[in-house]
Design a protein around this motif. Structure first.
Motif, PDB file in Angstrom:
ATOM      1  N   TYR A 276     -25.140   2.074  58.231  1.00  0.00           N
ATOM      2  CA  TYR A 276     -25.562   0.763  58.724  1.00  0.00           C
ATOM      3  C   TYR A 276     -27.059   0.731  59.025  1.00  0.00           C
ATOM      4  O   TYR A 276     -27.790  -0.152  58.550  1.00  0.00           O
ATOM      5  N   GLY A 277     -27.533   1.685  59.816  1.00  0.00           N
ATOM      6  CA  GLY A 277     -28.955   1.727  60.152  1.00  0.00           C
ATOM      7  C   GLY A 277     -29.830   1.974  58.933  1.00  0.00           C
ATOM      8  O   GLY A 277     -30.932   1.430  58.819  1.00  0.00           O
ATOM      9  N   PHE A 278     -29.332   2.803  58.016  1.00  0.00           N
ATOM     10  CA  PHE A 278     -30.058   3.086  56.771  1.00  0.00           C
ATOM     11  C   PHE A 278     -30.283   1.796  55.986  1.00  0.00           C
ATOM     12  O   PHE A 278     -31.402   1.513  55.533  1.00  0.00           O
ATOM     13  N   LEU A 279     -29.244   0.994  55.837  1.00  0.00           N
ATOM     14  CA  LEU A 279     -29.377  -0.258  55.098  1.00  0.00           C
ATOM     15  C   LEU A 279     -30.249  -1.259  55.852  1.00  0.00           C
ATOM     16  O   LEU A 279     -31.112  -1.926  55.261  1.00  0.00           O
ATOM     17  N   ARG A 280     -30.016  -1.365  57.144  1.00  0.00           N
ATOM     18  CA  ARG A 280     -30.765  -2.340  57.949  1.00  0.00           C
ATOM     19  C   ARG A 280     -32.257  -2.022  57.968  1.00  0.00           C
ATOM     20  O   ARG A 280     -33.096  -2.920  57.839  1.00  0.00           O
ATOM     21  N   ASP A 281     -32.595  -0.725  58.122  1.00  0.00           N
ATOM     22  CA  ASP A 281     -34.002  -0.355  58.287  1.00  0.00           C
ATOM     23  C   ASP A 281     -34.738  -0.158  56.968  1.00  0.00           C
ATOM     24  O   ASP A 281     -35.916  -0.511  56.846  1.00  0.00           O
ATOM     25  N   GLU A 282     -34.049   0.432  55.976  1.00  0.00           N
ATOM     26  CA  GLU A 282     -34.723   0.784  54.728  1.00  0.00           C
ATOM     27  C   GLU A 282     -34.559  -0.279  53.637  1.00  0.00           C
ATOM     28  O   GLU A 282     -35.395  -0.366  52.727  1.00  0.00           O
ATOM     29  N   PHE A 283     -33.507  -1.063  53.709  1.00  0.00           N
ATOM     30  CA  PHE A 283     -33.233  -2.056  52.661  1.00  0.00           C
ATOM     31  C   PHE A 283     -32.847  -3.395  53.300  1.00  0.00           C
ATOM     32  O   PHE A 283     -31.730  -3.887  53.118  1.00  0.00           O
ATOM     33  N   PRO A 284     -33.768  -3.992  54.050  1.00  0.00           N
ATOM     34  CA  PRO A 284     -33.434  -5.217  54.794  1.00  0.00           C
ATOM     35  C   PRO A 284     -33.117  -6.415  53.909  1.00  0.00           C
ATOM     36  O   PRO A 284     -32.537  -7.398  54.393  1.00  0.00           O
ATOM     37  N   ASP A 285     -33.477  -6.363  52.626  1.00  0.00           N
ATOM     38  CA  ASP A 285     -33.216  -7.488  51.744  1.00  0.00           C
ATOM     39  C   ASP A 285     -31.808  -7.469  51.153  1.00  0.00           C
ATOM     40  O   ASP A 285     -31.395  -8.448  50.506  1.00  0.00           O
ATOM     41  N   VAL A 286     -31.079  -6.374  51.331  1.00  0.00           N
ATOM     42  CA  VAL A 286     -29.710  -6.299  50.829  1.00  0.00           C
ATOM     43  C   VAL A 286     -28.797  -7.073  51.777  1.00  0.00           C
ATOM     44  O   VAL A 286     -28.714  -6.761  52.968  1.00  0.00           O
ATOM     45  N   GLU A 287     -28.124  -8.074  51.258  1.00  0.00           N
ATOM     46  CA  GLU A 287     -27.236  -8.905  52.068  1.00  0.00           C
ATOM     47  C   GLU A 287     -25.822  -8.328  52.027  1.00  0.00           C
ATOM     48  O   GLU A 287     -25.244  -8.170  50.946  1.00  0.00           O
ATOM     49  N   PHE A 288     -25.284  -8.012  53.203  1.00  0.00           N
ATOM     50  CA  PHE A 288     -23.954  -7.413  53.236  1.00  0.00           C
ATOM     51  C   PHE A 288     -23.208  -7.795  54.491  1.00  0.00           C
ATOM     52  O   PHE A 288     -23.795  -8.193  55.496  1.00  0.00           O
ATOM     53  N   GLU A 289     -21.903  -7.655  54.410  1.00  0.00           N
ATOM     54  CA  GLU A 289     -21.017  -7.817  55.553  1.00  0.00           C
ATOM     55  C   GLU A 289     -20.134  -6.574  55.640  1.00  0.00           C
ATOM     56  O   GLU A 289     -19.853  -5.912  54.630  1.00  0.00           O
ATOM     57  N   ILE A 290     -19.710  -6.265  56.865  1.00  0.00           N
ATOM     58  CA  ILE A 290     -18.797  -5.144  57.096  1.00  0.00           C
ATOM     59  C   ILE A 290     -17.454  -5.735  57.504  1.00  0.00           C
ATOM     60  O   ILE A 290     -17.376  -6.567  58.411  1.00  0.00           O
ATOM     61  N   ILE A 291     -16.401  -5.297  56.809  1.00  0.00           N
ATOM     62  CA  ILE A 291     -15.055  -5.802  57.094  1.00  0.00           C
ATOM     63  C   ILE A 291     -14.096  -4.631  57.276  1.00  0.00           C
ATOM     64  O   ILE A 291     -14.428  -3.475  56.992  1.00  0.00           O
ATOM     65  N   ASP A 292     -12.898  -4.949  57.753  1.00  0.00           N
ATOM     66  CA  ASP A 292     -11.869  -3.940  57.990  1.00  0.00           C
ATOM     67  C   ASP A 292     -11.575  -3.135  56.726  1.00  0.00           C
ATOM     68  O   ASP A 292     -11.704  -3.630  55.594  1.00  0.00           O
ATOM     69  N   MET A 293     -11.116  -1.922  56.933  1.00  0.00           N
ATOM     70  CA  MET A 293     -10.556  -1.151  55.837  1.00  0.00           C
ATOM     71  C   MET A 293      -9.320  -1.877  55.303  1.00  0.00           C
ATOM     72  O   MET A 293      -8.656  -2.618  56.037  1.00  0.00           O
ATOM     73  N   PRO A 294      -8.982  -1.682  54.027  1.00  0.00           N
ATOM     74  CA  PRO A 294      -7.806  -2.365  53.485  1.00  0.00           C
ATOM     75  C   PRO A 294      -6.508  -1.736  53.985  1.00  0.00           C
ATOM     76  O   PRO A 294      -6.499  -0.597  54.464  1.00  0.00           O
ATOM     77  N   THR A 295      -5.433  -2.474  53.862  1.00  0.00           N
ATOM     78  CA  THR A 295      -4.124  -1.893  54.129  1.00  0.00           C
ATOM     79  C   THR A 295      -3.669  -1.102  52.906  1.00  0.00           C
ATOM     80  O   THR A 295      -4.088  -1.366  51.774  1.00  0.00           O
ATOM     81  N   TYR A 296      -2.827  -0.116  53.146  1.00  0.00           N
ATOM     82  CA  TYR A 296      -2.180   0.638  52.073  1.00  0.00           C
ATOM     83  C   TYR A 296      -0.724   0.791  52.467  1.00  0.00           C
ATOM     84  O   TYR A 296      -0.422   1.274  53.563  1.00  0.00           O
ATOM     85  N   ARG A 297       0.159   0.312  51.609  1.00  0.00           N
ATOM     86  CA  ARG A 297       1.588   0.278  51.913  1.00  0.00           C
ATOM     87  C   ARG A 297       1.864  -0.448  53.226  1.00  0.00           C
ATOM     88  O   ARG A 297       2.694  -0.039  54.038  1.00  0.00           O
ATOM     89  N   GLY A 298       1.103  -1.506  53.436  1.00  0.00           N
ATOM     90  CA  GLY A 298       1.323  -2.373  54.578  1.00  0.00           C
ATOM     91  C   GLY A 298       0.701  -1.912  55.879  1.00  0.00           C
ATOM     92  O   GLY A 298       0.835  -2.598  56.900  1.00  0.00           O
ATOM     93  N   VAL A 299      -0.001  -0.782  55.874  1.00  0.00           N
ATOM     94  CA  VAL A 299      -0.588  -0.244  57.101  1.00  0.00           C
ATOM     95  C   VAL A 299      -2.098  -0.074  56.906  1.00  0.00           C
ATOM     96  O   VAL A 299      -2.534   0.539  55.926  1.00  0.00           O
ATOM     97  N   ARG A 300      -2.873  -0.605  57.835  1.00  0.00           N
ATOM     98  CA  ARG A 300      -4.321  -0.447  57.790  1.00  0.00           C
ATOM     99  C   ARG A 300      -4.695   0.913  58.390  1.00  0.00           C
ATOM    100  O   ARG A 300      -4.184   1.296  59.442  1.00  0.00           O
ATOM    101  N   SER A 301      -5.605   1.615  57.746  1.00  0.00           N
ATOM    102  CA  SER A 301      -5.991   2.942  58.238  1.00  0.00           C
ATOM    103  C   SER A 301      -7.427   3.219  57.860  1.00  0.00           C
ATOM    104  O   SER A 301      -8.019   2.540  57.016  1.00  0.00           O
ATOM    105  N   SER A 302      -7.995   4.238  58.498  1.00  0.00           N
ATOM    106  CA  SER A 302      -9.373   4.624  58.244  1.00  0.00           C
ATOM    107  C   SER A 302      -9.489   6.132  58.433  1.00  0.00           C
ATOM    108  O   SER A 302      -8.506   6.812  58.733  1.00  0.00           O
ATOM    109  N   MET A 303     -10.686   6.634  58.227  1.00  0.00           N
ATOM    110  CA  MET A 303     -10.973   8.044  58.498  1.00  0.00           C
ATOM    111  C   MET A 303     -11.955   8.133  59.662  1.00  0.00           C
ATOM    112  O   MET A 303     -12.831   7.270  59.829  1.00  0.00           O
ATOM    113  N   LEU A 304     -11.827   9.204  60.455  1.00  0.00           N
ATOM    114  CA  LEU A 304     -12.716   9.466  61.579  1.00  0.00           C
ATOM    115  C   LEU A 304     -13.374  10.824  61.404  1.00  0.00           C
ATOM    116  O   LEU A 304     -12.737  11.776  60.946  1.00  0.00           O
ATOM    117  N   PHE A 305     -14.623  10.908  61.815  1.00  0.00           N
ATOM    118  CA  PHE A 305     -15.396  12.157  61.728  1.00  0.00           C
ATOM    119  C   PHE A 305     -15.938  12.437  63.121  1.00  0.00           C
ATOM    120  O   PHE A 305     -16.707  11.642  63.673  1.00  0.00           O
TER     121      PHE A 305
END
Length: 421
Positions: A276-305
């Motif tokens: 997020y910060g990389f895009l905001r600071d280094e590429f401010p002209d790139v227009e983007f939105e952040i949305i939820d991860m998709p569902t898979y087999r009816g359940v929404r999930s993500s990865m954590l680090f």
């Protein structure tokens, strides 16, 4: 790998010979500086400017509160060097614990068990704390984390007549949507100039799908990638790539997702909040939105680090180390750290305090945390990961079946694991 396993053997010998009668952790008394003049050694790795500023801010607060002095022990090859310090019985009083190394370090006996009440365990996201908990015992307190979310280039999308509302919520629908999007992109920009979506063929990105129904590793740490349930999930991944509308960054001639997205080579990617910060600071002209991860087999999930703080089991300063971790991962200390350094909190109360000041996109990342699978595959995470990486690409290329590829990955990983044991 031989280098690591060699250290393992020595560490096991050291633990067998070491004592376990170190003093228990203790707290401070209100209005007093009970640790005046004492020195605490903390093992960390280097970070960027924001991370350095963040940890120095917490250090200043802690030293002022306790009267203690903190000394950093900065590692460059962290997991190798700190294991050498375990062998020499010279590890720092407290140190970073990568989630993928936590069970391994706990098995060596170099991590002191931690009291859940003292460290306010109930304040942490349970799925994150569980990644540092083995046989009901907590061995490290998670200091921060990152999550995956979907990034969408809204400018590219609008140029082909689509909006965010057109992006499916279920990843299964990508099988039809991505080829449709690719046809629109090819017609507008030229064939292959912009790719509909990127994909990363790593367990660190796919585990939250792979672990549906069955674990890709066994309770004793052996690789279980060839289980039919795991294979079925990976066959779905192969199907996504076989549409031609999903490619790895390397296939696009890019180094990583962030580069591909920043150069507007892709429309959709799943990426961590670090981008997020990389895009905001280094590429401010790139227009983007952040949305939820998709569902898979009816359940929404993500990865954590995530990374935790652990206490060295032979430290003579366990009480002071415990006080540092309690402060650093407490409501105020974690707020200071995450507000300056940029990672996400591992406590819900800190997330709530930060939310009003965060962008909508970063709050999406926070919303993915309770859904997340921490990136760890048992005690031999790196071994299983390496084997997967060696054989998944041929499965995507079609030079072997997914089942055959994962069987060979299991064979490679388990040979190394059996040797280590």
């Amino acid at each position: 790998m031989k280098r690591i396993f060699g250290v393992l053997v020595l560490c096991l010998f050291f633990v067998a010979c070491g004592g376990d009668d170190a003093p228990a952790a203790g707290g401070t008394a209100d209005g007093e500086r009970p640790f005046e003049g004492r020195t605490l050694t903390l093992g960390i790795w280097g970070g960027n400017e924001a991370e350095t500023a963040g940890i120095e801010a917490v250090r200043a607060e802690f030293e002022a509160m306790t009267g203690a002095n903190i000394e950093w022990r900065l590692y460059t090859e962290y997991n190798v060097q700190i294991q050498a310090d375990f062998v020499a019985q010279a590890a720092p009083d407290a140190f970073y614990v990568e989630v993928g190394m936590a069970e391994f370090f706990a098995s060596l006996g170099v991590l002191e068990p931690l009291d859940p009440t003292f460290f306010e365990a109930n304040a942490f996201y349970q799925n994150v704390l569980d990644a540092f908990t083995f046989d009901g015992t907590i061995y490290a307190i998670p200091k921060d984390q990152s999550s995956l979310a979907r990034y969408v280039n809204t400018s590219l999308l609008s140029q082909v007549g689509l909006t965010l509302a057109d992006i499916p919520d279920a990843v299964e629908d990508y099988l039809e949507f991505l080829p449709h999007l690719q046809l629109l992109l090819d017609d507008h920009f030229g064939p292959g100039v912009v790719i509909a979506a990127s994909g990363v063929l790593e367990p660190a990105r796919l585990l939250h799908w792979m672990n549906r129904d069955v674990s890709p590793f066994t309770p004793d740490g052996r690789s279980n990638l060839s289980d039919p349930a795991v294979v079925q999930h990976l066959e779905f991944v192969a199907d996504l790539f076989n549409t031609g509308a999903m490619q790895t960054p390397a296939q696009m001639g890019r180094g990583w997702n962030g580069e591909a997205f920043a150069t507007e080579s892709i429309v959709i990617m799943e990426e961590g909040n670090w981008v997020y910060g990389f895009l905001r600071d280094e590429f401010p002209d790139v227009e983007f939105e952040i949305i939820d991860m998709p569902t898979y087999r009816g359940v929404r999930s993500s990865m954590l680090f995530t990374v935790g703080w652990g206490i060295y089991s032979l430290s003579p300063n366990q009480d002071l180390a415990a006080e540092w971790i309690r402060f650093k991962t407490g409501l105020d200390g974690m707020y200071t750290w995450t507000s300056i350094a940029g990672p996400l909190p591992t406590r819900g109360d800190v997330s709530a305090r930060m939310a009003p000041a965060l962008s909508d996109g970063l709050n999406v990342h926070i919303s993915q945390i309770p859904l997340g699978t921490p990136w760890v595959m048992g005690m031999f995470t790196s071994v299983i990961n390496d084997a997967f990486m060696n054989f998944m690409q041929p499965a995507i290329d079609g030079t072997m079946s997914v089942q055959s590829a994962m069987q060979q990955a299991d064979d490679q990983a388990n040979m190394q694991i059996d040797f280590a044991n």
